[in-house]
Motif scaffolding. Sequence first.
Motif, PDB file in Angstrom:
ATOM      1  N   ILE A  93       0.873  -1.171   0.000  1.00 48.20           N
ATOM      2  CA  ILE A  93       0.000   0.000   0.000  1.00 48.20           C
ATOM      3  C   ILE A  93       0.909   1.219   0.000  1.00 48.20           C
ATOM      4  N   VAL A  94       0.751   2.077  -0.995  1.00 53.25           N
ATOM      5  CA  VAL A  94       1.612   3.253  -1.154  1.00 53.25           C
ATOM      6  C   VAL A  94       0.763   4.510  -0.999  1.00 53.25           C
ATOM      7  N   ILE A  95       1.207   5.414  -0.129  1.00 55.30           N
ATOM      8  CA  ILE A  95       0.457   6.647   0.132  1.00 55.30           C
ATOM      9  C   ILE A  95       1.299   7.853  -0.273  1.00 55.30           C
ATOM     10  N   PRO A  96       0.973   8.513  -1.368  1.00 55.46           N
ATOM     11  CA  PRO A  96       1.707   9.715  -1.788  1.00 55.46           C
ATOM     12  C   PRO A  96       1.513  10.863  -0.793  1.00 55.46           C
ATOM     13  N   GLY A  97       2.422  11.842  -0.862  1.00 55.24           N
ATOM     14  CA  GLY A  97       2.382  12.985   0.054  1.00 55.24           C
ATOM     15  C   GLY A  97       1.047  13.713   0.042  1.00 55.24           C
ATOM     16  N   LEU A  98       0.665  14.228   1.210  1.00 59.64           N
ATOM     17  CA  LEU A  98      -0.654  14.842   1.373  1.00 59.64           C
ATOM     18  C   LEU A  98      -0.656  16.351   1.208  1.00 59.64           C
ATOM     19  N   ALA A 144      -8.838   5.586   5.917  1.00 59.74           N
ATOM     20  CA  ALA A 144      -7.516   5.126   5.479  1.00 59.74           C
ATOM     21  C   ALA A 144      -6.723   4.569   6.651  1.00 59.74           C
ATOM     22  N   MET A 145      -6.764   5.242   7.796  1.00 57.94           N
ATOM     23  CA  MET A 145      -6.030   4.751   8.965  1.00 57.94           C
ATOM     24  C   MET A 145      -6.591   3.426   9.455  1.00 57.94           C
ATOM     25  N   PHE A 150       2.839  11.278   8.471  1.00 56.67           N
ATOM     26  CA  PHE A 150       1.993  11.583   9.627  1.00 56.67           C
ATOM     27  C   PHE A 150       0.830  10.597   9.721  1.00 56.67           C
ATOM     28  N   LEU A 151       0.276  10.195   8.561  1.00 62.01           N
ATOM     29  CA  LEU A 151      -0.857   9.271   8.545  1.00 62.01           C
ATOM     30  C   LEU A 151      -0.466   7.931   9.151  1.00 62.01           C
ATOM     31  N   LEU A 152       0.706   7.421   8.772  1.00 60.43           N
ATOM     32  CA  LEU A 152       1.183   6.155   9.338  1.00 60.43           C
ATOM     33  C   LEU A 152       1.384   6.276  10.842  1.00 60.43           C
ATOM     34  N   ALA A 153       1.973   7.402  11.256  1.00 62.37           N
ATOM     35  CA  ALA A 153       2.222   7.602  12.682  1.00 62.37           C
ATOM     36  C   ALA A 153       0.923   7.739  13.454  1.00 62.37           C
TER      37      ALA A 153
END
Length: 323
Positions: A78-83, A103-104, A124-127
Motif C-alpha cells: 500500500i503506497v500513500i503519496p504525500g498529502l 484510510a487509517m 503523519f498518517l502512518l504515525a
Amino acid sequence: MKTILVLALEGAMDSCLAITLDTIRAAQAFQSRSGKGGAVRLLVAGHRKTVCAGNGMRLDTDLSVAEVAAGAARPDWIVIPGLGLSTDEAIDARFTQKDAIAAMDLLRQAPRTTRIGASCSAVFLLAQAGLLAGRHATMTWWLAQSFRARFPDIRLDETKMLVRDGPCLTAGSAFAQLDLTLAVIADTMGTSVAHLCSRYLLIDQRPSQARYMIRSHIQHADPTVIAAERWVDANLSSPISITQLAAALAVSPKTLSRRIDAAMGVTPVKFIQRRRLLHASHLIETTTKSIEAIAAEVGYQDGTALRKLVKREFGTTPAALRG
C-alpha cells in the motif's frame, strides 16, 4: 500476481500521485517487454469513485477504501503519496476527516504480509494510525520538528531519504516519492526493472536529504539547542567536545544531550557533525575554495576526511555537490 495499491486521498499532492502512477506503469511496461517475472497489478483506491488532488487533478479510482477493507483486494504494497500538508493546523484538521479516518482503519487492519510506504507529510498518517510506534522513520525535513513533538516514541532521522523498518517504508520530502516508488518496484518486479526505470526516467540516487536542508529553515523551540547551534557554528574550525559545549551553555552534558535528542533526535556528537557538514556543503556549493581549505574551516583534519563524510552522509562527492 502481486498487487500494488496506491491510496489516493483527497488533496494529495498532484505531483506525488502522478509520479507514483507513472513510474509504476513504466515499470510494468519494462517488465512486460522483458518477459521475466510475474505480472504486477496496479490499483488505485480512494474514499470516493473520483479523487481530487490538491491542485485540481481528478483521478478515477479502481475501488473504494471500504471495498479494500472488505477484502476486494489483498495488496502486497500500500503506497500513500504525500498529502501536501504544511502547517500544524492543516495536519490537525486533516486527520479528523472521513477519508483519513477510513484510510487509517484500513492500514491498521492490513495483514502482516502487506508492506506500507509513505512519503513527505503522508508519514503523519502512518504515525497517527500507530504503525510507526517504536520504529525508525524519515519524513520531509522541514516538518520533522512538528512530527517529533507529536510522536516522541518514533525514532526519526530526517536526513535519510528512505528508511525501512518492519513492514513500513518511509521517505523524505515530496519528490522522495520517486525513491520510495523505485524501492516498491524493486521489491515487486526486481532490481533490474527498478534500474531500468531509474535510467530511462533519469532518476538520480539520493540517499540523503541532508544536502538539501536549508540551514535557516531548520527551526525548533528549544533555546538551549538554538544557542548550541550558534556556538558550534562560531567555533567550527576548532575541536569541540561535549563537555566544552555544555560548559559554554551553562548546562550539564546530560541535560545538553537530553535537549538535543528531544529537539533534533540525534546525539550531541551527531549534532556537531551535522553542523560541520551543513556548513561544509554550503561552502562547497557557493565558493571556489579547495576541499582542503573547507575541511580546515569546518574542523576536519584534512580533505580526505571531509570527502569520506560527504560521501557517507550525502551519497555523493564534493565535486558533484559543486556541479
